[in-house]
Scaffold this active site. Structure first.
Site, short mmCIF file in Angstrom:
data_model
loop_
_atom_site.label_atom_id
_atom_site.label_comp_id
_atom_site.label_asym_id
_atom_site.label_seq_id
_atom_site.Cartn_x
_atom_site.Cartn_y
_atom_site.Cartn_z
N ASN A 163 -1.55 -2.26 7.26
CA ASN A 163 -1.72 -2.24 5.80
C ASN A 163 -2.95 -1.46 5.34
OD1 ASN A 163 -1.60 -3.43 2.93
ND2 ASN A 163 -3.58 -4.16 3.71
N LYS A 215 1.45 9.16 3.54
CA LYS A 215 2.51 8.15 3.45
C LYS A 215 3.85 8.73 3.89
CE LYS A 215 -0.19 4.81 2.23
NZ LYS A 215 -0.49 3.73 3.18
N SER A 244 4.14 3.86 0.76
CA SER A 244 3.97 3.94 -0.70
C SER A 244 5.14 4.74 -1.26
CB SER A 244 2.67 4.67 -1.03
OG SER A 244 2.63 5.02 -2.39
N TYR A 292 -3.05 12.16 -0.22
CA TYR A 292 -2.61 10.78 0.05
C TYR A 292 -1.10 10.71 0.31
CZ TYR A 292 -1.57 5.84 -1.08
OH TYR A 292 -1.13 4.54 -1.06
N1 LIG Z 1 -2.48 -0.48 -4.76
C1 LIG Z 1 -1.49 0.34 -4.89
O1 LIG Z 1 -1.10 0.74 -6.01
C2 LIG Z 1 -0.74 0.82 -3.67
C3 LIG Z 1 0.47 1.50 -3.86
C4 LIG Z 1 1.17 1.95 -2.75
C5 LIG Z 1 0.68 1.71 -1.48
N2 LIG Z 1 -0.50 1.04 -1.31
C6 LIG Z 1 -0.99 0.83 0.06
O2 LIG Z 1 -1.30 -0.53 0.25
C7 LIG Z 1 -2.26 -0.64 1.32
C8 LIG Z 1 -3.35 -1.62 0.91
O3 LIG Z 1 -4.08 -1.08 -0.18
P1 LIG Z 1 -4.59 -1.96 -1.43
O4 LIG Z 1 -3.93 -1.40 -2.62
O5 LIG Z 1 -4.49 -3.39 -1.14
O6 LIG Z 1 -6.12 -1.47 -1.48
P2 LIG Z 1 -7.52 -2.23 -1.34
O7 LIG Z 1 -7.56 -3.41 -2.25
O8 LIG Z 1 -8.52 -1.15 -1.52
O9 LIG Z 1 -7.52 -2.73 0.17
C9 LIG Z 1 -7.65 -1.82 1.23
C10 LIG Z 1 -7.92 -2.59 2.52
O10 LIG Z 1 -8.07 -1.63 3.60
C11 LIG Z 1 -9.27 -1.91 4.28
N3 LIG Z 1 -9.88 -0.69 4.81
C12 LIG Z 1 -10.20 0.45 4.15
N4 LIG Z 1 -10.78 1.33 4.98
C13 LIG Z 1 -10.84 0.73 6.20
C14 LIG Z 1 -11.32 1.12 7.47
N5 LIG Z 1 -11.88 2.33 7.67
N6 LIG Z 1 -11.23 0.25 8.50
C15 LIG Z 1 -10.70 -0.99 8.31
N7 LIG Z 1 -10.20 -1.41 7.13
C16 LIG Z 1 -10.28 -0.57 6.09
C17 LIG Z 1 -10.19 -2.55 3.24
O11 LIG Z 1 -11.18 -3.29 3.94
P3 LIG Z 1 -12.68 -3.52 3.33
O12 LIG Z 1 -12.52 -3.79 1.87
O13 LIG Z 1 -13.13 -4.73 4.11
O14 LIG Z 1 -13.44 -2.29 3.62
C18 LIG Z 1 -9.21 -3.40 2.47
O15 LIG Z 1 -9.01 -4.63 3.13
C19 LIG Z 1 -2.75 0.78 1.60
O16 LIG Z 1 -2.13 1.28 2.76
C20 LIG Z 1 -2.27 1.56 0.37
O17 LIG Z 1 -2.07 2.93 0.65
C21 LIG Z 1 -1.22 0.59 -2.38
#
Ligand SMILES: NC(=O)c1ccc[n+]([C@@H]2O[C@H](COP(=O)([O-])OP(=O)(O)OC[C@H]3O[C@@H](n4cnc5c(N)ncnc54)[C@H](OP(=O)(O)O)[C@@H]3O)[C@@H](O)[C@H]2O)c1
Length: 274
Positions: A92, A160, A143, A156
């Site tokens: 994730n 994906k 995504s 980005y």
């Molecule tokens: N939000 C959206 O609209 C959306 C849409 C489509 C897909 N996604 C996908 O959903 C997934 C989760 O994203 P989210 O939206 O939940 O974002 P988020 O709230 O920013 O969470 C991202 C997570 O990834 C961790 N992370 C980031 N860099 C890291 C690293 N170098 N090593 C280890 N952990 C790391 C962060 O850990 P820390 O905070 O502890 O650093 C956090 O737990 C991603 O793959 C994203 O591409 C999100």
């Protein structure tokens, strides 16, 4: 439909925030033994506490930067040392970056590919033999950006798209071993992803989310739990013959006209990955 993950060891990367946090909580509710990965210790430990309350067993917390070899290795090694098995991997953790070819720089390209693609490839490689032993499964968080073409979503979206093909290729390779590999494709989801990338204030983020709602055909954006339900279903026994599949959770955004919503985040120059 009753889900149970009793005695199943589940790794959730990016469990310290947003979508990963909700995935961890839902697996905990269904009694999984959790290995939770993140970098922010306070946030990760807060999720660990909540999961313990829900499941009655304390998750293993692993602070690791997955963009490093050492980080991926530590997740694999510590999970096996602690639990002696791995059943499910939820890839994730991810970061975003909005640019165009004309504004791009290679440092951001490397950073986004390193986490979103290389670390997923590496961690999966490191745990696959354990997952084969348990005939477990893998869910990748991709995504709608991996399919939809919008101005401003370089590089980005390319990461994906790579994860989508990784899902197909590994599903085929691992099917004879009884291991399933699937992906969930979220649309706009409330989390820290956009705030990290843009440095939006809370007010600016809220206003952007409202605008996002207006371009989603169903008129709403996802919450982390909407994505978690899809992940848990794919990881469960109810999906025993589902592999190489893509489950979109986006209120129809994939098919909608998103207008200039992503392009807007280019106004500050362009929005970096952080
Ligand atoms: N939000 C959206 O609209 C959306 C849409 C489509 C897909 N996604 C996908 O959903 C997934 C989760 O994203 P989210 O939206 O939940 O974002 P988020 O709230 O920013 O969470 C991202 C997570 O990834 C961790 N992370 C980031 N860099 C890291 C690293 N170098 N090593 C280890 N952990 C790391 C962060 O850990 P820390 O905070 O502890 O650093 C956090 O737990 C991603 O793959 C994203 O591409 C999100």
């Amino acid at each position: 439909m009753e889900y149970t993950f009793r005695n199943k060891v589940v790794i959730v990367t990016g469990a310290s925030s947003g979508i990963g946090e909700q995935i961890a909580l839902l697996f905990a509710k269904h009694e999984a033994l959790l290995s939770l990965v993140g970098r922010d210790e306070n946030n990760l430990m807060a999720v660990v506490e909540q999961c313990e309350e829900l499941s009655g067993s304390r998750p293993l917390a692993i602070l690791a930067d997955l963009a490093t070899e050492e980080g991926c290795q530590r997740v694999a090694t510590n999970t096996i040392l602690n639990f002696g098995r791995i059943d499910i991997l939820i890839n994730n953790a991810g970061i975003s970056c909005r640019s165009t070819l004309q504004t791009a720089n290679m440092a951001d390209f490397d950073q986004v590919f390193n986490l979103n693609v290389r670390s997923v490839y590496n961690l999966t490689r490191l745990v696959v033999q354990e997952i084969i032993k348990t005939k477990g499964n893998i869910v990748n968080i991709s995504s709608i950006s991996g399919t939809k073409v919008t101005i401003g979503s370089l590089p980005y979206s390319m990461t994906k798209a790579a994860i989508n093909h990784f899902t197909r290729l590994t599903a085929l390779e691992l099917a004879p071993h009884g291991v399933r590999v699937n992906a969930v494709l979220p649309g706009f989801t409330v989390s820290r992803l956009v705030i990290r990338m843009t440095n939006y204030t809370h007010k600016e983020y809220k206003s952007w989310i409202n605008e996002a709602k207006s371009v989603v055909p169903m008129g709403d954006v996802c919450l982390g739990e909407d994505i978690a339900y899809a992940v848990v279903h794919l990881a469960s026994e109810y999906s025993r013959l589902v592999t190489g599949a893509f489950l979109t959770v986006d209120g129809g955004a994939l098919y909608g006209d998103l207008g200039n919503i992503l392009k807007k985040q280019l106004v500050r120059g362009y929005a970096h990955a952080v």
